[in-house]
Design a protein around this motif. Structure first.
Motif, PDB file in Angstrom:
ATOM      1  N   ALA A   1       3.795  -4.377  -3.076  1.00 52.11           N
ATOM      2  CA  ALA A   1       3.408  -2.874  -2.630  1.00 52.11           C
ATOM      3  C   ALA A   1       1.933  -2.876  -2.088  1.00 52.11           C
ATOM      4  O   ALA A   1       1.172  -3.689  -2.298  1.00 52.11           O
ATOM      5  CB  ALA A   1       3.746  -2.054  -3.775  1.00 52.11           C
ATOM      6  N   THR A   2       1.697  -1.771  -1.354  1.00 54.27           N
ATOM      7  CA  THR A   2       0.290  -1.245  -1.118  1.00 54.27           C
ATOM      8  C   THR A   2      -0.052  -0.063  -1.640  1.00 54.27           C
ATOM      9  O   THR A   2       0.556   0.429  -2.584  1.00 54.27           O
ATOM     10  CB  THR A   2       0.361  -1.335   0.572  1.00 54.27           C
TER      11      THR A   2
ATOM     12  N   ARG B   1      -4.751  10.824   3.134  1.00 50.30           N
ATOM     13  CA  ARG B   1      -6.260  10.681   2.596  1.00 50.30           C
ATOM     14  C   ARG B   1      -6.590   9.033   3.340  1.00 50.30           C
ATOM     15  O   ARG B   1      -7.996   8.850   3.169  1.00 50.30           O
ATOM     16  CB  ARG B   1      -6.158  10.663   0.987  1.00 50.30           C
ATOM     17  N   PHE B   2      -5.641   8.295   3.687  1.00 51.51           N
ATOM     18  CA  PHE B   2      -6.306   6.962   4.272  1.00 51.51           C
ATOM     19  C   PHE B   2      -6.520   7.123   5.799  1.00 51.51           C
ATOM     20  O   PHE B   2      -6.801   6.179   6.580  1.00 51.51           O
ATOM     21  CB  PHE B   2      -5.099   6.066   3.936  1.00 51.51           C
TER      22      PHE B   2
ATOM     23  N   TYR C   1      -0.200  -1.402   6.899  1.00 52.56           N
ATOM     24  CA  TYR C   1      -0.202  -2.283   5.590  1.00 52.56           C
ATOM     25  C   TYR C   1      -0.241  -3.717   5.635  1.00 52.56           C
ATOM     26  O   TYR C   1      -0.907  -4.634   4.866  1.00 52.56           O
ATOM     27  CB  TYR C   1       1.113  -2.177   4.951  1.00 52.56           C
TER      28      TYR C   1
ATOM     29  N   PRO D   1      -1.814  -0.580  -6.595  1.00 50.80           N
ATOM     30  CA  PRO D   1      -1.767  -2.260  -6.830  1.00 50.80           C
ATOM     31  C   PRO D   1      -3.108  -2.783  -6.777  1.00 50.80           C
ATOM     32  O   PRO D   1      -3.473  -3.919  -6.782  1.00 50.80           O
ATOM     33  CB  PRO D   1      -0.728  -2.841  -6.091  1.00 50.80           C
TER      34      PRO D   1
ATOM     35  N   LEU E   1       6.938  -4.362   0.799  1.00 54.11           N
ATOM     36  CA  LEU E   1       8.061  -3.369   0.829  1.00 54.11           C
ATOM     37  C   LEU E   1       8.193  -2.701   1.946  1.00 54.11           C
ATOM     38  O   LEU E   1       9.314  -2.175   2.605  1.00 54.11           O
ATOM     39  CB  LEU E   1       7.787  -2.005  -0.158  1.00 54.11           C
ATOM     40  N   ASP E   2       7.112  -2.246   2.768  1.00 51.90           N
ATOM     41  CA  ASP E   2       7.124  -1.440   3.936  1.00 51.90           C
ATOM     42  C   ASP E   2       6.040  -1.545   4.967  1.00 51.90           C
ATOM     43  O   ASP E   2       5.021  -2.294   4.728  1.00 51.90           O
ATOM     44  CB  ASP E   2       7.318  -0.186   3.362  1.00 51.90           C
TER      45      ASP E   2
ATOM     46  N   GLY F   1       4.897   0.797  -6.541  1.00 51.51           N
ATOM     47  CA  GLY F   1       4.216   2.039  -7.016  1.00 51.51           C
ATOM     48  C   GLY F   1       5.243   3.049  -7.024  1.00 51.51           C
ATOM     49  O   GLY F   1       6.294   2.761  -6.654  1.00 51.51           O
ATOM     50  N   ILE F   2       4.746   4.427  -7.278  1.00 46.65           N
ATOM     51  CA  ILE F   2       5.797   5.380  -7.284  1.00 46.65           C
ATOM     52  C   ILE F   2       4.945   6.524  -6.518  1.00 46.65           C
ATOM     53  O   ILE F   2       3.883   6.760  -6.622  1.00 46.65           O
ATOM     54  CB  ILE F   2       6.070   5.689  -8.656  1.00 46.65           C
ATOM     55  N   GLY F   3       5.622   7.126  -5.685  1.00 48.00           N
ATOM     56  CA  GLY F   3       5.137   8.390  -5.043  1.00 48.00           C
ATOM     57  C   GLY F   3       5.144   9.534  -5.732  1.00 48.00           C
ATOM     58  O   GLY F   3       6.066   9.601  -6.699  1.00 48.00           O
TER      59      GLY F   3
ATOM     60  N   HIS G   1       9.363   8.508  -4.577  1.00 55.32           N
ATOM     61  CA  HIS G   1       9.764   7.477  -3.591  1.00 55.32           C
ATOM     62  C   HIS G   1       9.310   5.914  -4.272  1.00 55.32           C
ATOM     63  O   HIS G   1       8.455   5.930  -4.883  1.00 55.32           O
ATOM     64  CB  HIS G   1       9.223   7.681  -2.196  1.00 55.32           C
ATOM     65  N   ILE G   2      10.112   5.156  -3.975  1.00 54.97           N
ATOM     66  CA  ILE G   2       9.636   3.577  -4.312  1.00 54.97           C
ATOM     67  C   ILE G   2       9.820   2.917  -2.852  1.00 54.97           C
ATOM     68  O   ILE G   2      10.769   3.194  -2.030  1.00 54.97           O
ATOM     69  CB  ILE G   2      10.412   3.044  -5.378  1.00 54.97           C
ATOM     70  N   GLY G   3       9.051   2.192  -2.300  1.00 50.07           N
ATOM     71  CA  GLY G   3       9.032   1.832  -1.117  1.00 50.07           C
ATOM     72  C   GLY G   3       8.582   3.094  -0.269  1.00 50.07           C
ATOM     73  O   GLY G   3       8.035   3.988  -0.786  1.00 50.07           O
TER      74      GLY G   3
ATOM     75  N   SER H   1      -2.829   2.917  -3.304  1.00 49.31           N
ATOM     76  CA  SER H   1      -3.879   2.674  -4.222  1.00 49.31           C
ATOM     77  C   SER H   1      -3.736   2.009  -5.719  1.00 49.31           C
ATOM     78  O   SER H   1      -4.455   1.188  -6.067  1.00 49.31           O
ATOM     79  CB  SER H   1      -4.431   4.080  -4.631  1.00 49.31           C
TER      80      SER H   1
HETATM   81  C1  F6R Z   1       3.411   1.470  -0.621  1.00 51.20           C
HETATM   82  C2  F6R Z   1       4.593   1.862  -1.305  1.00 51.20           C
HETATM   83  C3  F6R Z   1       4.653   3.299  -1.629  1.00 51.20           C
HETATM   84  C4  F6R Z   1       3.522   3.531  -2.828  1.00 51.20           C
HETATM   85  C5  F6R Z   1       3.662   5.012  -3.366  1.00 51.20           C
HETATM   86  C6  F6R Z   1       2.325   5.315  -4.248  1.00 51.20           C
HETATM   87  O1  F6R Z   1       3.872  -0.096  -0.123  1.00 51.20           O
HETATM   88  O2  F6R Z   1       5.788   1.308  -1.374  1.00 51.20           O
HETATM   89  O3  F6R Z   1       5.910   3.604  -2.404  1.00 51.20           O
HETATM   90  O4  F6R Z   1       3.625   2.736  -4.017  1.00 51.20           O
HETATM   91  O5  F6R Z   1       3.566   5.876  -2.323  1.00 51.20           O
HETATM   92  O6  F6R Z   1       1.251   5.116  -3.598  1.00 51.20           O
HETATM   93  P1  F6R Z   1      -0.220   4.963  -4.316  1.00 51.20           P
HETATM   94  O7  F6R Z   1      -0.250   3.746  -5.087  1.00 51.20           O
HETATM   95  O8  F6R Z   1      -1.308   5.140  -3.158  1.00 51.20           O
HETATM   96  O9  F6R Z   1      -0.137   6.388  -5.288  1.00 51.20           O
END
Ligand code: F6R
Length: 244
Positions: free
Chosen positions: A35-36, A167-168, A80, A40, A66-67, A132-134, A138-140, A38
């Motif tokens: 995953a990408t 933010r990026f 990514y 990991p 993942l994406d 990670g998790i949004g 969301h995942i991925g 913040s």
């Molecule tokens: C990124 C991904 C997303 C992030 C999620 C959390 O490859 O798959 O699901 O894991 O948006 O992002 P952060 O870690 O920046 O809070």
């Protein structure tokens, strides 16, 4: 589902790294889903440290990300691809041919997505998927909605995600509105999953995920409750709303 509450982000990162490193030692040709974002980053730093200080060997490891954002080329600093090379790949001895990341510039994107899943299958599936998790679950980039797709596909990012990821970028307008993501089926077929959640901003979604015992397309991460080998590593801040 095993839930590990880490003291803080550094502790969470060390624990995630330890699981990955131990699996690489057991299976040097581990197929690793990555995953990408913040969350990991600390895990990648720890893995790089283990490579430098203890010779953790990535030479046979195969990775699948993942994406990727649609429309961003590999050398775009917001892509990514760029993130993965800057934060991880260029610091370890992974072979370029063993790295797989969806191509956000693919012309025939449907065929690209199909081939991505075929390539994962050709490698025997993902052994360990890092997630990670949004804030919206969301995942991925499998966003909440009425249905979730199982295979790798193009998805529209929700306004929540566009805002969170801005933010990026210099502005919200620059955030791509679409991405290629592995589907829920591909993720759920991973033999083992490690989900990371850090910080207060993830406390609400983690309480929803871990306290409610319900599966819903409105919270894509909830499908992980059905997987037989998931480890959730959560720091104290992200765990602060958990009842259990
Ligand atoms: C990124 C991904 C997303 C992030 C999620 C959390 O490859 O798959 O699901 O894991 O948006 O992002 P952060 O870690 O920046 O809070």
């Amino acid at each position: 589902m095993e839930i590990i509450v880490a003291k803080d982000y550094a502790d969470l990162s060390r624990r995630a790294c330890r699981i990955i490193a131990s699996d690489i030692k057991k299976k040097p040709d581990l197929v690793l889903g990555l995953a990408t974002g913040s969350t990991p980053l600390g895990t990648y730093q720890e893995l790089v440290r283990l490579y430098r200080e203890e010779g953790l060997d990535f030479s046979r490891v195969v990775t699948f990300n993942l994406d990727e954002y649609c429309g961003l080329s590999k050398d775009n600093p917001q892509s990514y691809h760029y993130y993965m090379f800057e934060n991880f790949f260029k610091h370890v001895n992974i072979k370029p041919e063993n790295i797989h990341i969806p191509d956000g510039t693919a012309v025939d994107v449907e065929s690209h997505c199909r081939k991505y899943d075929e390539e994962i299958a050709r490698h025997g599936g993902i052994d360990l998927q890092l997630l990670g998790i949004g804030h919206n679950g969301h995942i991925g980039f499998n966003e909440p909605g009425d249905e979730l797709l199982t295979v790798t596909h193009v998805t529209e990012l929700t306004p929540d995600t566009i805002k969170a990821n801005s933010r990026f970028f210099n502005s919200m307008d620059e955030v791509p509105k679409k991405a290629i993501t592995m589907g829920l089926g591909t993720i759920m077929q991973a033999k083992k999953i490690v989900l990371l959640a850090s910080g207060k901003s993830k406390a609400g979604i983690m309480a929803e995920l871990l306290d409610e015992n319900a599966v819903s397309t409105k919270n894509p991460a909830s499908f992980l409750l059905l997987h037989k080998d998931v480890t959730v590593i959560i720091d104290e801040e992200a765990a602060e709303l958990l009842k259990k």
